[in-house]
Enzyme design. Structure first.
Site, short mmCIF file in Angstrom:
data_model
loop_
_atom_site.label_atom_id
_atom_site.label_comp_id
_atom_site.label_asym_id
_atom_site.label_seq_id
_atom_site.Cartn_x
_atom_site.Cartn_y
_atom_site.Cartn_z
N TYR A 143 0.82 -1.21 0.00
CA TYR A 143 0.00 0.00 0.00
C TYR A 143 0.85 1.26 0.00
O TYR A 143 0.45 2.29 -0.52
CB TYR A 143 -0.91 0.03 1.24
CG TYR A 143 -2.17 -0.77 1.10
CD1 TYR A 143 -2.14 -2.14 0.90
CD2 TYR A 143 -3.41 -0.15 1.20
CE1 TYR A 143 -3.30 -2.87 0.81
CE2 TYR A 143 -4.60 -0.87 1.10
CZ TYR A 143 -4.53 -2.24 0.91
OH TYR A 143 -5.69 -2.95 0.82
N LYS A 191 3.97 -15.23 3.20
CA LYS A 191 4.19 -16.03 1.99
C LYS A 191 5.69 -16.26 1.91
O LYS A 191 6.37 -15.91 0.93
CB LYS A 191 3.62 -15.27 0.76
CG LYS A 191 3.61 -16.06 -0.53
CD LYS A 191 2.59 -17.19 -0.57
CE LYS A 191 2.76 -18.01 -1.84
NZ LYS A 191 1.92 -19.23 -1.86
N ASP A 223 -2.11 -18.40 1.41
CA ASP A 223 -3.05 -19.17 0.58
C ASP A 223 -3.71 -20.29 1.40
O ASP A 223 -4.93 -20.48 1.37
CB ASP A 223 -2.37 -19.73 -0.68
CG ASP A 223 -1.07 -20.46 -0.40
OD1 ASP A 223 -0.56 -20.40 0.75
OD2 ASP A 223 -0.54 -21.11 -1.33
N ASP A 247 -6.10 -7.26 4.45
CA ASP A 247 -7.24 -6.70 3.73
C ASP A 247 -8.08 -7.83 3.15
O ASP A 247 -9.30 -7.87 3.28
CB ASP A 247 -6.73 -5.78 2.61
CG ASP A 247 -7.87 -5.18 1.81
OD1 ASP A 247 -8.83 -4.70 2.42
OD2 ASP A 247 -7.79 -5.19 0.57
N ASP A 251 -11.96 -9.52 4.77
CA ASP A 251 -13.23 -9.60 4.03
C ASP A 251 -13.75 -11.04 4.06
O ASP A 251 -14.94 -11.28 4.25
CB ASP A 251 -13.05 -9.19 2.56
CG ASP A 251 -13.36 -7.72 2.30
OD1 ASP A 251 -13.07 -6.90 3.19
OD2 ASP A 251 -13.89 -7.40 1.22
C1 IPM Z 1 -10.37 -1.65 3.89
C2 IPM Z 1 -10.57 -1.09 2.51
C3 IPM Z 1 -9.44 -0.13 2.18
C4 IPM Z 1 -8.13 -0.91 2.26
C5 IPM Z 1 -9.59 0.59 0.83
C6 IPM Z 1 -10.89 1.30 0.71
C7 IPM Z 1 -8.44 1.52 0.58
O1 IPM Z 1 -10.67 -2.11 1.58
O2 IPM Z 1 -10.29 -0.86 4.84
O3 IPM Z 1 -10.31 -2.87 4.04
O4 IPM Z 1 -7.76 -1.57 1.28
O5 IPM Z 1 -7.48 -0.84 3.29
MN MN Z 2 -10.75 -4.12 2.48
#
Ligand code: IPM
Ligand code: MN
Length: 370
Positions: A143, A191, A223, A247, A251
């Site tokens: 990032y 990794k 993975d 990240d 999710d």
């Molecule tokens: C999160 C989001 C952010 C990230 C984006 C919106 C930049 O996906 O907070 O998980 O990747 O950190």
């Molecule tokens: Mn995210």
């Protein structure tokens, strides 16, 4: 003990304003019932800030953030900016505010709410009792690593995954310290079979672990980890990851919790702590009043816990959420077509949690009065 807090609210884009409004209402209620003084200031971030001021993080927002005790963020991102380079997109505002506030440890709890097991795409006996805390490094890796560039003349592009030993040490310490207060296990994700950065990561985490003999450390490749957390989510306690891996895995962890819309986060370790739900701006459902506000509401609970020292109030909010879910109330994302569920709008869900919270807080006050 009454508490004074200056909270900067940056609701941002998409569903950000809708869900943040519900979180603010909850905080106002906590303040009123506990005689706390919470001052809210609102500023722009992301796409709405680009539209109004030509920048995803206007100076006024940054100044207000640095002066506050905590920043509560909704979401950033809108499809209409998709053609822009990363540095000009709404997301750049989020990355800039993260960097400016300096919080490097992003805590993302993922918890299997008992009431939601029937709505999970995973079988109830797999998710039941799962309780994972992701500690995602937030200021390094791909990032922020330089160099980064898309060279359109040669048709090549590059980013840099980079970490220093110190950056790994400081976030690893946070993970081990949190694990000490939980089930005393850290799973570090990397990794290391391919990447030098991951070899540094693994060696450093292994070294930090020596200071925490009571905590078990295990390493997993990212993975394999993506599979393991779906197969046996209960096997994990604290999961420590670099920025991008965290990240992605956080999710995925939304599946354990029932929906991405349930996940809160807190970013600690910097000048001012930053609170944001894990879900994004969800432009497809923005403005329809159907987004799940619980991620934002639980984020408000994390704010009270980490920035306000108000653990009991944080727990009261979590108990209110549990109660509403146990009663069968769902937003559309949680119901997943379940015909027996009572499907609520964003505001109705906010109001239910609000009512449950007020009941819990009044009962607490009545107990203290006797
Ligand atoms: C999160 C989001 C952010 C990230 C984006 C919106 C930049 O996906 O907070 O998980 O990747 O950190
Ligand atoms: Mn995210």
């Amino acid at each position: 003990m009454t508490k004074k807090l200056n909270i900067l609210v940056v609701a941002g884009d998409g569903i950000g304003p809708e869900v943040t409004a519900e979180a603010v209402r909850i905080l106002e209620s906590v303040a009123e019932m506990g005689y706390h003084e919470f001052h809210f200031r609102h500023e722009l971030i992301g796409g709405v800030a680009i539209d109004a001021h030509g920048s995803p993080l206007p100076q006024a927002t940054l100044d207000a953030a640095l002066k506050s005790d905590a920043v509560l963020l909704g979401a950033v991102g809108h499809n209409k900016f998709n053609a822009l380079p990363p540095s000009e997109r709404p997301e750049a505002g989020l990355l800039q505010i993260r960097a400016a506030l300096g919080g490097f440890a992003n805590l993302r709890p993922s918890f299997a709410w008992p009431g939601l097991a029937v709505n999970s795409p995973l079988r109830p006996e797999i998710v039941e009792g799962a309780d994972i805390l992701f500690v995602r490094e937030l200021l390094g890796g791909l990032y922020f690593g330089e160099p980064r560039h898309w060279d359109k003349t040669t048709g090549s592009a590059w980013n840099t995954m980079r970490y220093t030993r110190d950056e790994v040490v400081r976030v690893a310490k946070v993970a081990f310290e949190l694990a000490q207060k939980r089930r005393k296990k850290v799973t570090s994700v990397d990794k290391a079979n391919v990447l030098e950065v991951s070899q540094l990561w693994r060696a450093t985490v292994t070294e930090v672990a020596k200071d925490y003999p009571g905590v078990t450390l295990e390493h997993q490749y990212v993975d394999a980890m993506a599979m393991h957390i779906m197969n046996s989510p209960r096997s994990y306690d604290v999961v420590l990851t670099e920025n991008l891996f965290g990240d992605i895995l956080s999710d995925e962890a939304g599946v354990i919790t029932g929906s991405l819309g349930m996940l809160p986060s807190a970013t600690i370790g910097g000048k001012v702590d930053l609170y944001e739900p894990v879900h994004g701006s969800a432009p497809d459902i923005a403005g329809k009043g159907i987004a799940n506000p619980i991620g934002a509401i639980l984020t408000a609970a994390m704010l009270l816990r980490h920035s306000g020292g108000l653990e009991q109030d944080a727990e009261a909010i979590e108990a209110a959420v549990k109660k509403v879910l146990d009663q069968g109330y769902r937003t559309a994302d949680l119901a997943r077509g379940d015909k027996s569920a009572s499907v609520l709008s964003t505001q109705e869900m906010g109001r239910r949690v609000h009512e449950a919270l007020n009941e819990i807080l009044s009962r607490r006050q009545a107990m203290h009065a006797v």
